[in-house]
Each structure stands twice: as C-alpha cells, then as structure tokens.
Design a protein around this motif. Structure first.
Motif, PDB file in Angstrom:
ATOM      1  N   LYS A   4       0.854  -1.184   0.000  1.00 33.25           N
ATOM      2  CA  LYS A   4       0.000   0.000   0.000  1.00 33.25           C
ATOM      3  C   LYS A   4       0.892   1.238   0.000  1.00 33.25           C
ATOM      4  CE  LYS A   4      -4.391   0.740   1.964  1.00 33.25           C
ATOM      5  NZ  LYS A   4      -4.974   0.084   0.954  1.00 33.25           N
ATOM      6  N   ILE A   5       0.750   2.049  -1.040  1.00 30.18           N
ATOM      7  CA  ILE A   5       1.530   3.277  -1.175  1.00 30.18           C
ATOM      8  C   ILE A   5       0.563   4.415  -1.443  1.00 30.18           C
ATOM      9  CG2 ILE A   5       3.301   4.476  -2.497  1.00 30.18           C
ATOM     10  CD1 ILE A   5       4.527   1.733  -3.068  1.00 30.18           C
ATOM     11  N   CYS A   6       0.597   5.428  -0.587  1.00 26.93           N
ATOM     12  CA  CYS A   6      -0.309   6.587  -0.689  1.00 26.93           C
ATOM     13  C   CYS A   6      -1.766   6.149  -0.803  1.00 26.93           C
ATOM     14  CB  CYS A   6       0.092   7.487  -1.844  1.00 26.93           C
ATOM     15  SG  CYS A   6       1.557   8.457  -1.497  1.00 26.93           S
ATOM     16  N   THR A   8      -2.968   3.429  -2.076  1.00 22.78           N
ATOM     17  CA  THR A   8      -3.257   2.600  -3.248  1.00 22.78           C
ATOM     18  C   THR A   8      -2.506   1.281  -3.145  1.00 22.78           C
ATOM     19  OG1 THR A   8      -3.509   4.569  -4.619  1.00 22.78           O
ATOM     20  CG2 THR A   8      -3.151   2.504  -5.778  1.00 22.78           C
ATOM     21  N   GLU A  20       9.011   4.652  -3.628  1.00 16.27           N
ATOM     22  CA  GLU A  20       8.261   5.859  -3.303  1.00 16.27           C
ATOM     23  C   GLU A  20       7.214   6.177  -4.366  1.00 16.27           C
ATOM     24  OE1 GLU A  20      10.471   9.591  -3.488  1.00 16.27           O
ATOM     25  OE2 GLU A  20      11.940   8.602  -4.771  1.00 16.27           O
ATOM     26  N   TYR A  21       6.236   6.939  -3.951  1.00 17.27           N
ATOM     27  CA  TYR A  21       5.185   7.431  -4.829  1.00 17.27           C
ATOM     28  C   TYR A  21       5.766   8.548  -5.686  1.00 17.27           C
ATOM     29  CZ  TYR A  21       0.871   9.859  -6.107  1.00 17.27           C
ATOM     30  OH  TYR A  21      -0.141  10.473  -6.793  1.00 17.27           O
ATOM     31  N   SER A  24       0.575  10.884 -10.097  1.00 11.15           N
ATOM     32  CA  SER A  24      -0.609  10.277 -10.704  1.00 11.15           C
ATOM     33  C   SER A  24      -1.065  11.132 -11.874  1.00 11.15           C
ATOM     34  CB  SER A  24      -1.737  10.151  -9.680  1.00 11.15           C
ATOM     35  OG  SER A  24      -2.150  11.429  -9.244  1.00 11.15           O
ATOM     36  N   TRP A  29      -1.535   5.690 -11.296  1.00 12.99           N
ATOM     37  CA  TRP A  29      -0.518   6.120 -10.355  1.00 12.99           C
ATOM     38  C   TRP A  29       0.832   5.551 -10.765  1.00 12.99           C
ATOM     39  CZ3 TRP A  29      -5.002   3.541  -9.235  1.00 12.99           C
ATOM     40  CH2 TRP A  29      -6.009   4.279  -8.618  1.00 12.99           C
ATOM     41  N   ILE A  31       4.845   4.669  -9.216  1.00 15.76           N
ATOM     42  CA  ILE A  31       5.772   4.574  -8.103  1.00 15.76           C
ATOM     43  C   ILE A  31       7.152   4.188  -8.639  1.00 15.76           C
ATOM     44  CG2 ILE A  31       4.014   3.936  -6.410  1.00 15.76           C
ATOM     45  CD1 ILE A  31       5.078   1.002  -6.638  1.00 15.76           C
TER      46      ILE A  31
END
Length: 88
Positions: A4-6, A8, A20-21, A24, A29, A31
């Motif tokens: 799960k990142i940001c 999502t 890292e993110y 978008s 999105w 990463i």
C-alpha cells in the motif's frame, strides 16, 4: 504480494520492491521500485479500472507504442503485471 503506497494497493509480486510514490495522472498512479532480478531501478504504473472502451484503446495504443520507443526522455516497457482484483 501487495504493497500500500499513498492509499493505493500495488500487487507487484516479490520481484519488485516499492520505493516511493512519484505521481498520478488521468490513467493511474506511478511509483518507483527496485527490480531484484535485473538489479535496477524501475517505474511502475498502476492503471485505473477501465470501463470506457475509448480510454482502454488509448491505453493499449500507449503500451504498444512504448515497446518500440527508445529515447533518453522515455522509459522502456519491461513487464506487464495483470491484477484480477477489482477495486472495491
């Protein structure tokens, strides 16, 4: 394996380690991640769920074109991961 990142979920398996993110856009999105098999940094784009045929065709065109592009300002398409999970 899901990460799960940001807010999502990225179901990218064990090969890729998310870092890292990056951002978008209209279609999804992005990463940064590390490819443990090729031992290099990669970008992973997770696409939004598509229900509109026109958007789906545009994405398919982008994927097909990306396979043939080679320029210092573009990324090379290395892999496609299909996730059958539908957004809830």
């Amino acid at each position: 394996m899901s990460h799960k990142i940001c807010g999502t979920d990225f179901n990218i398996g064990k090969r890729y380690k998310p870092k890292e993110y990056l951002g978008s856009g209209s279609y999804g999105w992005v990463i940064s991640a590390f490819d443990t098999v090729m031992n290099r940094k990669v970008a992973i784009k997770k696409l939004h769920h598509m229900e509109d045929m026109i958007d789906a065709k545009r994405l398919l065109r982008e994927i097909r074109l990306t396979r043939y592009l080679s320029h210092e300002n573009t990324l090379e398409l290395l892999d496609i991961i299909y996730d059958e999970e539908k957004p809830g």
